[in-house]
Design a protein around this motif. Sequence first.
Motif, short mmCIF file in Angstrom:
data_model
loop_
_atom_site.label_atom_id
_atom_site.label_comp_id
_atom_site.label_asym_id
_atom_site.label_seq_id
_atom_site.Cartn_x
_atom_site.Cartn_y
_atom_site.Cartn_z
N ARG A 1 0.81 -1.21 0.00
CA ARG A 1 0.00 0.00 0.00
C ARG A 1 0.85 1.27 0.00
O ARG A 1 0.47 2.25 -0.60
N VAL A 2 1.95 1.28 0.67
CA VAL A 2 2.74 2.49 0.82
C VAL A 2 3.69 2.69 -0.34
O VAL A 2 4.09 3.80 -0.64
N SER A 3 4.06 1.62 -1.05
CA SER A 3 5.13 1.71 -2.03
C SER A 3 4.85 2.70 -3.15
O SER A 3 5.77 3.22 -3.75
N SER A 4 3.59 2.98 -3.43
CA SER A 4 3.31 3.96 -4.48
C SER A 4 3.61 5.37 -4.01
O SER A 4 3.76 6.27 -4.83
N ILE A 5 3.71 5.61 -2.70
CA ILE A 5 4.00 6.94 -2.20
C ILE A 5 5.28 6.97 -1.37
O ILE A 5 5.44 7.83 -0.53
N ILE A 6 6.18 6.01 -1.60
CA ILE A 6 7.41 5.98 -0.82
C ILE A 6 8.24 7.20 -1.15
O ILE A 6 8.68 7.37 -2.26
N ALA A 7 8.38 8.01 -0.17
CA ALA A 7 9.20 9.21 -0.32
C ALA A 7 9.56 9.69 1.06
O ALA A 7 8.85 9.46 2.04
N GLY A 8 10.68 10.35 1.15
CA GLY A 8 11.09 11.01 2.39
C GLY A 8 11.09 10.13 3.60
O GLY A 8 11.72 9.08 3.63
N ASP A 9 10.36 10.58 4.61
CA ASP A 9 10.39 9.92 5.91
C ASP A 9 9.83 8.50 5.88
O ASP A 9 10.29 7.65 6.64
N ALA A 10 8.85 8.22 5.04
CA ALA A 10 8.32 6.85 4.96
C ALA A 10 9.41 5.89 4.50
O ALA A 10 9.60 4.81 5.07
N ALA A 11 10.16 6.28 3.48
CA ALA A 11 11.25 5.44 2.99
C ALA A 11 12.34 5.29 4.03
O ALA A 11 12.92 4.21 4.20
N ASN A 12 12.65 6.37 4.75
CA ASN A 12 13.68 6.30 5.79
C ASN A 12 13.23 5.38 6.93
O ASN A 12 14.05 4.65 7.49
N ALA A 13 11.95 5.42 7.28
CA ALA A 13 11.43 4.55 8.33
C ALA A 13 11.50 3.08 7.90
O ALA A 13 11.88 2.21 8.69
N ILE A 14 11.14 2.81 6.65
CA ILE A 14 11.19 1.44 6.14
C ILE A 14 12.63 0.94 6.11
O ILE A 14 12.93 -0.19 6.52
N PHE A 15 13.55 1.80 5.67
CA PHE A 15 14.97 1.44 5.63
C PHE A 15 15.49 1.16 7.04
O PHE A 15 16.17 0.15 7.27
N ALA A 16 15.17 2.03 7.99
CA ALA A 16 15.62 1.85 9.38
C ALA A 16 15.08 0.56 9.96
O ALA A 16 15.79 -0.20 10.63
N TYR A 17 13.81 0.27 9.70
CA TYR A 17 13.19 -0.97 10.20
C TYR A 17 13.92 -2.19 9.64
O TYR A 17 14.24 -3.12 10.37
N GLY A 18 14.18 -2.17 8.34
CA GLY A 18 14.89 -3.29 7.72
C GLY A 18 16.29 -3.48 8.27
O GLY A 18 16.74 -4.60 8.50
N MET A 19 16.99 -2.38 8.51
CA MET A 19 18.35 -2.47 9.03
C MET A 19 18.36 -2.99 10.48
O MET A 19 19.23 -3.77 10.86
#
Length: 178
Positions: free
Chosen positions: A119-137
């Motif tokens: 659901r979020v991938s179509s609007i991945i930008a800025g803080d959402a992408a950083n949060a996803i990246f941080a979660y994965g790491m």
Amino acid sequence: MPTLRQSYHNALTSLSARTGTPLPSLVLSFAVLHELTAIIPLAGIFFASRQLGLGERVVGRFIHSDKVRNEPSWLNDHMGQWFDEGERWAERVGRRYGIFGFSKGQPPVSAIDDNPPRRVSSIIAGDAANAIFAYGMVKALLPARVGLSLYLSPSFSRRVVEPIRLRVARLFRKSSTL
């Protein structure tokens, strides 16, 4: 022949005796440290990736690149899973608190909209992408987090948990004698 439960109990009891800390205090110390080793890196990685612009580049490349995502490897499989979980987490937290580019209380995307689970991938930008990246790491750091939590549990128990437990116990002993 001892059962699995007895084996773990014996190992934990000997660890408790060797470190000089009560077993419940040792278990509580591990739990607290395990959570701290998740929260602190999550915030650190989020703000570092925000500053360096890593989140959008890494997550965008991973999600939108079929070559990277479909290449069979342990890392790609797990990172895909962790980024998917991170995406759901970022959306849930973002909608609840009004962060990561979501409005507070914004209703989730309906399942009847025929949208894929992403659901979020179509609007991945800025803080959402950083949060996803941080979660994965943070998920990728799990083995190091567990090892660090195990290593620091005895000293954390002696220096933090036990003094608090003794103060609380002393407080209740004094109040019961009045």
